[in-house]
Design a protein around this motif. Sequence first.
Motif, PDB file in Angstrom:
ATOM      1  N   PRO A  87       0.800  -1.236   0.000  1.00  0.00           N
ATOM      2  CA  PRO A  87       0.000   0.000   0.000  1.00  0.00           C
ATOM      3  C   PRO A  87       0.827   1.278   0.000  1.00  0.00           C
ATOM      4  O   PRO A  87       2.017   1.258   0.270  1.00  0.00           O
ATOM      5  N   ARG A  88       0.150   2.355  -0.242  1.00  0.00           N
ATOM      6  CA  ARG A  88       0.653   3.746  -0.142  1.00  0.00           C
ATOM      7  C   ARG A  88       2.006   3.948  -0.766  1.00  0.00           C
ATOM      8  O   ARG A  88       2.981   4.056  -0.031  1.00  0.00           O
ATOM      9  N   PRO A  89       2.179   4.110  -2.002  1.00  0.00           N
ATOM     10  CA  PRO A  89       1.142   3.944  -3.022  1.00  0.00           C
ATOM     11  C   PRO A  89       0.980   2.473  -3.374  1.00  0.00           C
ATOM     12  O   PRO A  89       1.934   1.723  -3.238  1.00  0.00           O
ATOM     13  N   GLY A  90      -0.233   2.094  -3.821  1.00  0.00           N
ATOM     14  CA  GLY A  90      -0.495   0.712  -4.174  1.00  0.00           C
ATOM     15  C   GLY A  90       0.363   0.278  -5.362  1.00  0.00           C
ATOM     16  O   GLY A  90       0.391   0.928  -6.390  1.00  0.00           O
ATOM     17  N   ARG A  91       1.128  -0.804  -5.161  1.00  0.00           N
ATOM     18  CA  ARG A  91       1.942  -1.307  -6.264  1.00  0.00           C
ATOM     19  C   ARG A  91       2.207  -2.796  -6.051  1.00  0.00           C
ATOM     20  O   ARG A  91       2.031  -3.303  -4.941  1.00  0.00           O
ATOM     21  N   VAL A  92       2.655  -3.451  -7.124  1.00  0.00           N
ATOM     22  CA  VAL A  92       2.956  -4.873  -7.007  1.00  0.00           C
ATOM     23  C   VAL A  92       4.353  -5.015  -6.433  1.00  0.00           C
ATOM     24  O   VAL A  92       5.330  -4.564  -7.029  1.00  0.00           O
ATOM     25  N   ALA A  93       4.453  -5.626  -5.255  1.00  0.00           N
ATOM     26  CA  ALA A  93       5.746  -5.736  -4.580  1.00  0.00           C
ATOM     27  C   ALA A  93       6.460  -7.012  -4.974  1.00  0.00           C
ATOM     28  O   ALA A  93       7.682  -7.053  -5.034  1.00  0.00           O
ATOM     29  N   GLU A  94       5.688  -8.054  -5.226  1.00  0.00           N
ATOM     30  CA  GLU A  94       6.319  -9.331  -5.525  1.00  0.00           C
ATOM     31  C   GLU A  94       5.391 -10.171  -6.387  1.00  0.00           C
ATOM     32  O   GLU A  94       4.170 -10.117  -6.227  1.00  0.00           O
ATOM     33  N   VAL A  95       6.004 -10.909  -7.292  1.00  0.00           N
ATOM     34  CA  VAL A  95       5.226 -11.826  -8.120  1.00  0.00           C
ATOM     35  C   VAL A  95       5.679 -13.241  -7.782  1.00  0.00           C
ATOM     36  O   VAL A  95       6.844 -13.582  -7.947  1.00  0.00           O
ATOM     37  N   VAL A  96       4.769 -14.047  -7.266  1.00  0.00           N
ATOM     38  CA  VAL A  96       5.111 -15.394  -6.822  1.00  0.00           C
ATOM     39  C   VAL A  96       4.513 -16.414  -7.782  1.00  0.00           C
ATOM     40  O   VAL A  96       3.304 -16.414  -8.009  1.00  0.00           O
ATOM     41  N   THR A  97       5.385 -17.251  -8.367  1.00  0.00           N
ATOM     42  CA  THR A  97       4.888 -18.299  -9.258  1.00  0.00           C
ATOM     43  C   THR A  97       4.552 -19.533  -8.433  1.00  0.00           C
ATOM     44  O   THR A  97       5.360 -19.983  -7.627  1.00  0.00           O
ATOM     45  N   ILE A  98       3.364 -20.053  -8.614  1.00  0.00           N
ATOM     46  CA  ILE A  98       2.922 -21.229  -7.868  1.00  0.00           C
ATOM     47  C   ILE A  98       2.982 -22.423  -8.808  1.00  0.00           C
ATOM     48  O   ILE A  98       2.173 -22.526  -9.727  1.00  0.00           O
ATOM     49  N   ASP A  99       3.969 -23.317  -8.609  1.00  0.00           N
ATOM     50  CA  ASP A  99       4.057 -24.434  -9.554  1.00  0.00           C
ATOM     51  C   ASP A  99       3.592 -25.747  -8.943  1.00  0.00           C
ATOM     52  O   ASP A  99       4.192 -26.793  -9.161  1.00  0.00           O
ATOM     53  N   LEU A 100       2.540 -25.670  -8.157  1.00  0.00           N
ATOM     54  CA  LEU A 100       1.885 -26.899  -7.726  1.00  0.00           C
ATOM     55  C   LEU A 100       1.224 -27.521  -8.949  1.00  0.00           C
ATOM     56  O   LEU A 100       0.787 -26.810  -9.847  1.00  0.00           O
ATOM     57  N   PRO A 101       1.188 -28.875  -9.007  1.00  0.00           N
ATOM     58  CA  PRO A 101       0.588 -29.526 -10.177  1.00  0.00           C
ATOM     59  C   PRO A 101      -0.915 -29.252 -10.274  1.00  0.00           C
ATOM     60  O   PRO A 101      -1.556 -28.916  -9.276  1.00  0.00           O
ATOM     61  N   ARG A 102      -1.455 -29.385 -11.477  1.00  0.00           N
ATOM     62  CA  ARG A 102      -2.896 -29.244 -11.686  1.00  0.00           C
ATOM     63  C   ARG A 102      -3.460 -30.583 -12.098  1.00  0.00           C
ATOM     64  O   ARG A 102      -2.772 -31.363 -12.757  1.00  0.00           O
ATOM     65  N   PRO A 103      -4.709 -30.895 -11.815  1.00  0.00           N
ATOM     66  CA  PRO A 103      -5.646 -30.081 -11.060  1.00  0.00           C
ATOM     67  C   PRO A 103      -5.303 -30.028  -9.583  1.00  0.00           C
ATOM     68  O   PRO A 103      -4.820 -30.996  -9.031  1.00  0.00           O
ATOM     69  N   ARG A 104      -5.580 -28.885  -8.983  1.00  0.00           N
ATOM     70  CA  ARG A 104      -5.321 -28.711  -7.561  1.00  0.00           C
ATOM     71  C   ARG A 104      -6.451 -29.364  -6.764  1.00  0.00           C
ATOM     72  O   ARG A 104      -7.606 -29.337  -7.177  1.00  0.00           O
ATOM     73  N   THR A 105      -6.085 -29.938  -5.632  1.00  0.00           N
ATOM     74  CA  THR A 105      -7.108 -30.495  -4.742  1.00  0.00           C
ATOM     75  C   THR A 105      -6.939 -29.870  -3.362  1.00  0.00           C
ATOM     76  O   THR A 105      -5.874 -29.326  -3.044  1.00  0.00           O
ATOM     77  N   LEU A 106      -7.970 -29.988  -2.547  1.00  0.00           N
ATOM     78  CA  LEU A 106      -7.911 -29.421  -1.204  1.00  0.00           C
ATOM     79  C   LEU A 106      -6.846 -30.122  -0.361  1.00  0.00           C
ATOM     80  O   LEU A 106      -6.277 -29.547   0.556  1.00  0.00           O
ATOM     81  N   ASP A 107      -6.561 -31.404  -0.730  1.00  0.00           N
ATOM     82  CA  ASP A 107      -5.535 -32.151   0.006  1.00  0.00           C
ATOM     83  C   ASP A 107      -4.170 -31.484  -0.099  1.00  0.00           C
ATOM     84  O   ASP A 107      -3.339 -31.595   0.797  1.00  0.00           O
ATOM     85  N   MET A 108      -3.925 -30.808  -1.208  1.00  0.00           N
ATOM     86  CA  MET A 108      -2.622 -30.163  -1.397  1.00  0.00           C
ATOM     87  C   MET A 108      -2.340 -29.126  -0.326  1.00  0.00           C
ATOM     88  O   MET A 108      -1.191 -28.749  -0.105  1.00  0.00           O
ATOM     89  N   MET A 109      -3.398 -28.664   0.324  1.00  0.00           N
ATOM     90  CA  MET A 109      -3.205 -27.633   1.338  1.00  0.00           C
ATOM     91  C   MET A 109      -2.406 -28.143   2.529  1.00  0.00           C
ATOM     92  O   MET A 109      -1.938 -27.361   3.350  1.00  0.00           O
ATOM     93  N   THR A 110      -2.267 -29.461   2.628  1.00  0.00           N
ATOM     94  CA  THR A 110      -1.516 -30.014   3.759  1.00  0.00           C
ATOM     95  C   THR A 110      -0.086 -30.363   3.360  1.00  0.00           C
ATOM     96  O   THR A 110       0.702 -30.794   4.204  1.00  0.00           O
ATOM     97  N   THR A 111       0.283 -30.196   2.076  1.00  0.00           N
ATOM     98  CA  THR A 111       1.640 -30.541   1.648  1.00  0.00           C
ATOM     99  C   THR A 111       2.639 -29.490   2.123  1.00  0.00           C
ATOM    100  O   THR A 111       2.277 -28.325   2.311  1.00  0.00           O
ATOM    101  N   PRO A 112       3.897 -29.901   2.324  1.00  0.00           N
ATOM    102  CA  PRO A 112       4.921 -28.943   2.781  1.00  0.00           C
ATOM    103  C   PRO A 112       5.125 -27.808   1.792  1.00  0.00           C
ATOM    104  O   PRO A 112       5.316 -26.662   2.176  1.00  0.00           O
ATOM    105  N   LYS A 113       5.045 -28.146   0.522  1.00  0.00           N
ATOM    106  CA  LYS A 113       5.290 -27.137  -0.502  1.00  0.00           C
ATOM    107  C   LYS A 113       4.254 -26.025  -0.419  1.00  0.00           C
ATOM    108  O   LYS A 113       4.587 -24.838  -0.480  1.00  0.00           O
ATOM    109  N   PHE A 114       2.992 -26.428  -0.245  1.00  0.00           N
ATOM    110  CA  PHE A 114       1.920 -25.454  -0.085  1.00  0.00           C
ATOM    111  C   PHE A 114       2.212 -24.575   1.125  1.00  0.00           C
ATOM    112  O   PHE A 114       2.137 -23.350   1.068  1.00  0.00           O
ATOM    113  N   GLY A 115       2.606 -25.216   2.217  1.00  0.00           N
ATOM    114  CA  GLY A 115       2.916 -24.493   3.449  1.00  0.00           C
ATOM    115  C   GLY A 115       4.024 -23.475   3.244  1.00  0.00           C
ATOM    116  O   GLY A 115       3.937 -22.345   3.702  1.00  0.00           O
ATOM    117  N   GLU A 116       5.052 -23.911   2.508  1.00  0.00           N
ATOM    118  CA  GLU A 116       6.172 -23.004   2.237  1.00  0.00           C
ATOM    119  C   GLU A 116       5.704 -21.776   1.470  1.00  0.00           C
ATOM    120  O   GLU A 116       6.069 -20.634   1.793  1.00  0.00           O
TER     121      GLU A 116
END
Lengths: 289, 269
Positions: free
Chosen positions: B225-254
């Motif tokens: 914020p102040r001024p609003g700008r993009v600070a970081e662009v994070v690429t998420i390379d979890l495999p697709r299709p995503r499932t809710l189970d992935m939320m418990t993987t270490p990679k997701f946590g990281e």
Amino acid sequence: MSNLERIADTAPATEEDTVWTEHVGWLDQVPRAVQMLFVFVVFVLVWDMVTRFGLVSPIILPTPAETLADMIFVGKNLATGGYMLPALWITLKEVFYGFLLAIAIGFTLGVIVGETAFGERAIMPYLVAIDTMPKVAFAPLFVAWLGFDIHSKVALAAFIATFPIIVGTAAGLHAADTNSRNLFKTMGASRWQTLIKMKLPMGLPQIFTGLKIGSVGVMAGAITGEFLGGGKGFGELIRTAASQLNTPRVFALILYLSIVGLALFAFVAWVQRRFVFWHKERAGLGGES
Amino acid sequence: MQAAAAKTDPANTTGEPVYQLRNVGKTYARNAIVALEGVNLTLNKGSFSAVIGSSGCGKSTLLKIMSGLIPPSTGRVVLQDRPVTGPRRDIGMMFQQATLFPWRTTLENIVLPIEIRDGKAAAKAAHEQGRALLELVGLKGFENTYPSELSGGMAQRASICRMLITEPAVLLLDEPFSALDELTRDFMNMELQRICTTRNATAFLVTHSIQEAVILSDVVYVMKPRPGRVAEVVTIDLPRPRTLDMMTTPKFGELVEHIRSSLDKEAFK
Ligand SMILES: Nc1ncnc2c1ncn2[C@@H]1O[C@H](COP(=O)(O)OP(=O)(O)OP(=O)(O)O)[C@@H](O)[C@H]1O
Ligand SMILES: [Mg+2]
């Protein structure tokens, strides 16, 4: 109940349903019709006492019996096509045309004021100024301009009923929320489409509130017009009866007029329920399902 | 750890660029408030991106500019090689509230964009398509009910259908499920992913939930914020299709932890 809960559960083995009664006052348990009847009976009884014991002169306040007798007389006269029927017909015409005129003008001005910035900034202040004036004071002017015929009464009736319709319509058009507006914008809707397909339907509850207030005002306008501008309507009958100190007749005529007023109001409320079926609020008198 | 911080856009996963923002800025209140400054982003065909950031950092402003509701103060906004100069047919928008109109049946609500665009007859012709969409989101049989009889989640699903009926090139979603409870929201997010995959839709989501952003997206933009700008662009390379189970993987946590610390840094600066 899950096993886990059962283990932790220390309730006694003999389980009873939890009975929970909400206290409702005895008066509120009585059906509505009975309640209304009760109020009516008390009212008539008090009225009867007041007249019976001579607390008020019979010229000022007739007894309920006299009033009822006169209501029957007036009812017979109307039903058999006596001299009161044309008078009622004239007043009905004034109310009808007055209301139509008020709807046409009120709705148009309401849309202009509610939809355009110019209307809101430049026209609304004048409308508010006129609305705060005692509109009945214009009656002699209407008579001077339009004569003693029904036109002057229609004008006064419409004049009084127009303002609530303007206000209701303008308020209704402002009722649309930012989300709906943005949604219509993103769909590329024109101003006209936004008005017709979103703002007007969304504002119908307020518009109908305006119409209902207007429907009450239109009766008052027509009768006031007849009091102040003569003619051959129902108001003239009341005025004549009053000048002859025939108070029971005055009461009877007023009651018939109030039936007409109530019918008009109920009609507007009925139309509202047909068109605004989706709105979850009470639609006012007679608006409960 | 695959979270790549970058000032420019990452070369995004799938197709060619659909939506491009170059150096977009927005000032409100006669330049007193800088809501956005120098925002660059590219949405590729079929990709899912999310933007996350603290309250008031300009997310809704960004989405309003992208949907053509308000003009940017500076910069270029280009969708499918044409500058965005107002609301467009190839943009589908979804808000926090379902905003269904209570005097229309669910189906009539869904074909409303067609009715606005091409008239009543076209809307009628689109009824079949509308029914198919309702089936897609699991609302078969609710065509003729009025919105007052739908639950919050059902209403949001209906509004997804309304967004999809014009087959827009990009879907812009401003916290679409934040009014729903967590279970329903997870479910709706998986629905959203499924719909986007089956239709190969390009989606851009504003959210307050890091988990939601990570589980759905190919790219997460972290805003400051102040001024609003993009600070970081994070690429998420979890495999697709995503499932809710992935939320418990270490990679997701990281990934979640990385974004959280990045947001924390912004908050106390
Ligand atoms: N119409 C407006 N006029 C003036 N300032 C505005 C306007 N709209 C937004 N702002 C300002 O711009 C900034 C960004 O607002 P915006 O609504 O885009 O934030 P946001 O990231 O969507 O916040 P939230 O997460 O709370 O929805 C805020 O400081 C806000 O005060
Ligand atoms: Mg916002």
